[in-house]
Design a protein around this motif. Sequence first.
Motif, PDB file in Angstrom:
ATOM      1  N   ARG A 167      35.350  30.500 -29.481  1.00 44.75           N
ATOM      2  CA  ARG A 167      36.206  29.417 -29.956  1.00 44.75           C
ATOM      3  C   ARG A 167      37.597  29.518 -29.345  1.00 44.75           C
ATOM      4  NH1 ARG A 167      34.406  29.387 -36.324  1.00 44.75           N
ATOM      5  NH2 ARG A 167      32.829  27.737 -36.162  1.00 44.75           N
ATOM      6  N   LYS A 168      38.146  30.737 -29.297  1.00 45.15           N
ATOM      7  CA  LYS A 168      39.484  30.909 -28.733  1.00 45.15           C
ATOM      8  C   LYS A 168      39.517  30.458 -27.274  1.00 45.15           C
ATOM      9  CE  LYS A 168      41.454  32.885 -32.335  1.00 45.15           C
ATOM     10  NZ  LYS A 168      42.555  32.232 -33.069  1.00 45.15           N
ATOM     11  N   ILE A 169      38.452  30.764 -26.537  1.00 46.73           N
ATOM     12  CA  ILE A 169      38.408  30.388 -25.122  1.00 46.73           C
ATOM     13  C   ILE A 169      38.275  28.874 -24.960  1.00 46.73           C
ATOM     14  CG2 ILE A 169      37.069  30.581 -22.982  1.00 46.73           C
ATOM     15  CD1 ILE A 169      36.324  33.441 -23.910  1.00 46.73           C
ATOM     16  N   THR A 170      37.373  28.271 -25.742  1.00 45.87           N
ATOM     17  CA  THR A 170      37.133  26.834 -25.580  1.00 45.87           C
ATOM     18  C   THR A 170      38.233  25.981 -26.201  1.00 45.87           C
ATOM     19  OG1 THR A 170      35.735  26.851 -27.575  1.00 45.87           O
ATOM     20  CG2 THR A 170      34.641  27.117 -25.455  1.00 45.87           C
ATOM     21  N   GLU A 171      39.001  26.539 -27.127  1.00 44.48           N
ATOM     22  CA  GLU A 171      40.123  25.792 -27.689  1.00 44.48           C
ATOM     23  C   GLU A 171      41.262  25.641 -26.684  1.00 44.48           C
ATOM     24  OE1 GLU A 171      41.127  27.962 -31.179  1.00 44.48           O
ATOM     25  OE2 GLU A 171      39.471  27.159 -32.377  1.00 44.48           O
ATOM     26  N   THR A 172      41.302  26.533 -25.706  1.00 43.82           N
ATOM     27  CA  THR A 172      42.277  26.422 -24.618  1.00 43.82           C
ATOM     28  C   THR A 172      41.622  25.604 -23.505  1.00 43.82           C
ATOM     29  OG1 THR A 172      41.445  28.365 -23.474  1.00 43.82           O
ATOM     30  CG2 THR A 172      43.064  28.737 -25.205  1.00 43.82           C
ATOM     31  N   LYS A 173      42.186  25.649 -22.325  1.00 42.63           N
ATOM     32  CA  LYS A 173      41.547  25.015 -21.181  1.00 42.63           C
ATOM     33  C   LYS A 173      40.688  26.025 -20.426  1.00 42.63           C
ATOM     34  CE  LYS A 173      44.665  21.177 -20.505  1.00 42.63           C
ATOM     35  NZ  LYS A 173      45.543  20.445 -19.569  1.00 42.63           N
ATOM     36  N   GLY A 174      40.137  26.966 -21.172  1.00 41.14           N
ATOM     37  CA  GLY A 174      39.343  28.012 -20.557  1.00 41.14           C
ATOM     38  C   GLY A 174      38.141  27.491 -19.807  1.00 41.14           C
ATOM     39  N   LEU A 175      37.428  26.513 -20.377  1.00 42.37           N
ATOM     40  CA  LEU A 175      36.242  25.970 -19.707  1.00 42.37           C
ATOM     41  C   LEU A 175      36.602  25.303 -18.394  1.00 42.37           C
ATOM     42  CD1 LEU A 175      33.971  24.387 -22.478  1.00 42.37           C
ATOM     43  CD2 LEU A 175      33.402  26.249 -20.924  1.00 42.37           C
ATOM     44  N   LEU A 176      37.657  24.513 -18.419  1.00 44.65           N
ATOM     45  CA  LEU A 176      38.076  23.817 -17.203  1.00 44.65           C
ATOM     46  C   LEU A 176      38.516  24.810 -16.137  1.00 44.65           C
ATOM     47  CD1 LEU A 176      38.509  21.107 -15.882  1.00 44.65           C
ATOM     48  CD2 LEU A 176      40.785  21.012 -16.918  1.00 44.65           C
ATOM     49  N   CYS A 177      39.231  25.834 -16.557  1.00 49.36           N
ATOM     50  CA  CYS A 177      39.661  26.881 -15.628  1.00 49.36           C
ATOM     51  C   CYS A 177      38.451  27.570 -15.002  1.00 49.36           C
ATOM     52  CB  CYS A 177      40.537  27.891 -16.365  1.00 49.36           C
ATOM     53  SG  CYS A 177      41.004  29.328 -15.387  1.00 49.36           S
ATOM     54  N   LEU A 178      37.451  27.898 -15.832  1.00 51.80           N
ATOM     55  CA  LEU A 178      36.237  28.545 -15.320  1.00 51.80           C
ATOM     56  C   LEU A 178      35.530  27.652 -14.313  1.00 51.80           C
ATOM     57  CD1 LEU A 178      34.971  30.007 -18.708  1.00 51.80           C
ATOM     58  CD2 LEU A 178      35.760  31.355 -16.761  1.00 51.80           C
ATOM     59  N   ALA A 179      35.445  26.341 -14.617  1.00 53.32           N
ATOM     60  CA  ALA A 179      34.789  25.401 -13.705  1.00 53.32           C
ATOM     61  C   ALA A 179      35.504  25.338 -12.362  1.00 53.32           C
ATOM     62  CB  ALA A 179      34.738  24.021 -14.349  1.00 53.32           C
ATOM     63  N   LYS A 180      36.826  25.289 -12.400  1.00 55.17           N
ATOM     64  CA  LYS A 180      37.603  25.214 -11.163  1.00 55.17           C
ATOM     65  C   LYS A 180      37.366  26.449 -10.293  1.00 55.17           C
ATOM     66  CE  LYS A 180      40.620  21.623 -11.669  1.00 55.17           C
ATOM     67  NZ  LYS A 180      41.285  20.792 -10.655  1.00 55.17           N
ATOM     68  N   ILE A 181      37.339  27.632 -10.944  1.00 55.69           N
ATOM     69  CA  ILE A 181      37.172  28.870 -10.178  1.00 55.69           C
ATOM     70  C   ILE A 181      35.752  28.979  -9.627  1.00 55.69           C
ATOM     71  CG2 ILE A 181      37.118  31.387 -10.393  1.00 55.69           C
ATOM     72  CD1 ILE A 181      39.504  31.150 -12.274  1.00 55.69           C
ATOM     73  N   ILE A 182      34.765  28.591 -10.434  1.00 55.28           N
ATOM     74  CA  ILE A 182      33.379  28.607  -9.952  1.00 55.28           C
ATOM     75  C   ILE A 182      33.241  27.708  -8.732  1.00 55.28           C
ATOM     76  CG2 ILE A 182      31.013  27.937 -10.538  1.00 55.28           C
ATOM     77  CD1 ILE A 182      31.693  28.767 -13.449  1.00 55.28           C
ATOM     78  N   ASP A 183      34.018  26.619  -8.707  1.00 51.23           N
ATOM     79  CA  ASP A 183      33.962  25.667  -7.608  1.00 51.23           C
ATOM     80  C   ASP A 183      34.550  26.248  -6.323  1.00 51.23           C
ATOM     81  OD1 ASP A 183      33.865  23.317  -6.071  1.00 51.23           O
ATOM     82  OD2 ASP A 183      35.821  22.674  -6.796  1.00 51.23           O
ATOM     83  N   LYS A 184      35.701  26.905  -6.426  1.00 56.00           N
ATOM     84  CA  LYS A 184      36.420  27.258  -5.191  1.00 56.00           C
ATOM     85  C   LYS A 184      36.316  28.728  -4.790  1.00 56.00           C
ATOM     86  CE  LYS A 184      40.985  28.237  -7.214  1.00 56.00           C
ATOM     87  NZ  LYS A 184      42.428  27.907  -7.194  1.00 56.00           N
ATOM     88  N   GLU A 185      35.844  29.592  -5.690  1.00 55.99           N
ATOM     89  CA  GLU A 185      35.807  31.022  -5.375  1.00 55.99           C
ATOM     90  C   GLU A 185      34.376  31.493  -5.117  1.00 55.99           C
ATOM     91  OE1 GLU A 185      38.393  32.793  -4.878  1.00 55.99           O
ATOM     92  OE2 GLU A 185      40.000  31.573  -5.752  1.00 55.99           O
ATOM     93  N   ARG A 186      34.276  32.675  -4.566  1.00 51.86           N
ATOM     94  CA  ARG A 186      32.987  33.328  -4.366  1.00 51.86           C
ATOM     95  C   ARG A 186      33.123  34.797  -4.755  1.00 51.86           C
ATOM     96  NH1 ARG A 186      32.055  28.885  -4.386  1.00 51.86           N
ATOM     97  NH2 ARG A 186      30.811  27.574  -2.986  1.00 51.86           N
ATOM     98  N   GLY A 187      32.049  35.526  -4.688  1.00 51.15           N
ATOM     99  CA  GLY A 187      32.109  36.959  -4.938  1.00 51.15           C
ATOM    100  C   GLY A 187      32.223  37.310  -6.416  1.00 51.15           C
ATOM    101  N   GLU A 188      32.881  38.450  -6.675  1.00 51.73           N
ATOM    102  CA  GLU A 188      32.926  38.990  -8.035  1.00 51.73           C
ATOM    103  C   GLU A 188      33.662  38.076  -8.998  1.00 51.73           C
ATOM    104  OE1 GLU A 188      34.104  43.174 -10.329  1.00 51.73           O
ATOM    105  OE2 GLU A 188      34.650  42.883  -8.222  1.00 51.73           O
ATOM    106  N   LEU A 189      34.713  37.410  -8.541  1.00 49.84           N
ATOM    107  CA  LEU A 189      35.458  36.506  -9.421  1.00 49.84           C
ATOM    108  C   LEU A 189      34.565  35.373  -9.904  1.00 49.84           C
ATOM    109  CD1 LEU A 189      37.927  35.406 -10.820  1.00 49.84           C
ATOM    110  CD2 LEU A 189      38.704  34.466  -8.631  1.00 49.84           C
TER     111      LEU A 189
END
Length: 554
Positions: free
Chosen positions: A358-380
């Motif tokens: 809940r704490k993560i989804t109440e922030t913009k955590g989901l959107l941040c995760l989506a952006k990083i999954i889109d542009k990053e590779r590897g361990e991140l």
Amino acid sequence: MTEAEKSIPEELSLLVLLADRLIKSAKETESSKSDCADLAKLADLLSLKLRSAVRLTTTAQSSLYEGPFRRIAADVSKTLERALTLVRKCKRRGVLRQLFADFRKVSSLLESSIADVSWLLSILDSDSDEGGGSLSVPSIVSNDPILALIWSCIASVQMGRLLRDRLDAANFLASLALENDRNKKIIVEERGVVPLLKLLEEGASPDAQMAASAALFRLANNQFRVRFIACELAVPLIVKVLTDSPIKVQVSVANLVANMAKLDPEVQEEFGRQNAARPLVTLLSMDTVLDDPKLLQSSKTRNPFSHQSNSDGNSRGGHHNKQDKEREVELPELQLALKITCAKALWKLSRGSLLNCRKITETKGLLCLAKIIDKERGELRSNCLMTVMELVAVAESNPDLRRAAFKPNSPAARAVLEQLLIVVKEETSPGLLLPAKESQIIGLLVTQLGHRNADVATEAAVALTKFVSPDNFNCVEHSEAIIDFNGVPLLMNLLRARGRDQVHELVLLCYLALNVGKCKALKKARVLNVLEGAARSHPGLEEFFVKAVNRLSY
């Protein structure tokens, strides 16, 4: 210190009185006068050192590391009592000569006591005549020199005058903890955790904070020690340091959060109560634009992680401006390391924890995760995907979270879904799904039923089963979509390749049969024959299989 327990200066003062009593008694003896005089000299030297210890511990009482003082004081007390008993036997004439051996033993014990008190003085005052004694081994632990070394290091971390000395001692504790579990156990039992937490909290220098964090990380390698550290009020302190420290300290502390959350569910929940997710998402999203008009439908949407304020309305702009300047000169590799550790910490915090999700989804955590999954590779990227997987797993069993975080019109949820569709296309992790109605994702998962890796194919079957179970309002439509995407032949191929003991694939076939009945695809693939055989092979699911067989038969 308990109510009945004396302070260290009080205990040492009592020893001074005991030593003075020994000196007086030794001077009043009627026999063995020479031996008693030797004991008196030793007692006099011990008394002088004890008086110095009283003076120094009184000055340093608020920051005094008490462990070795109490151990040594108790041992010195026993020695003085034994010497006093021996001397009292010599107050009358005609004492037996075999007391000579006792004198030798007591003299040796007094010499050891003098050495031990000298060692205490050395850790109290490195500039004294005893200077350098902290590198020696007190007699009381001569058979366990590691304990003496740990005592010295903890004392330096807690009472050291110079920051350099405290930093070096913390690094040495980290090295000792790395060697073996016994050293970890001793450091914790000898109360080394609190001084390390204090050094971490003070923020006197980034290097000192990193040394303290590294030592705590190495101590926190099992559930007992993680909980012990947390019981020292470590969690709110760690969250504060994570929020307010230089970037290289944040890397170290984020690793500590991930490790502690992984090893103890109670500590994991305490991090949730202290909202550790907020600074982690803030750090993960640095240099990432979250106010995307295409995703948020409004370029004016406020970023709750802006450097102007936090969710409580507390101004933190000045601090962050300073951190921004520091980050401008930081190496990109360090910024990447910070993001990787923050994503890992979010992954471990979210695993099975409704509060942290809940704490993560109440922030913009989901959107941040989506952006990083889109542009990053590897361990991140991998850590972000694992975080999403844990969020989805918790949302699957909690309707409130599912409705709040993954509703169809949520820009963040749609952004995550789009990225997961790309991941599925790349055949990376087909088990990462979000609750959604889009037939697009079903088609991609059906494709994975033909994956050359049988485990990946099975995970795809598990994911598809969630779409067609009666709990899903659109189960019939989803079943028809799976059939339209040619999923039945792929399922049959899986069963032929791996045998009829593949429960997940059989359950998916049963739901398809129950939802769509006698369709051509099921008939052509002879699903009825397969399920009839499965009913006999899986007694625990026999009733379920029989319902599916009946649905195909009438």
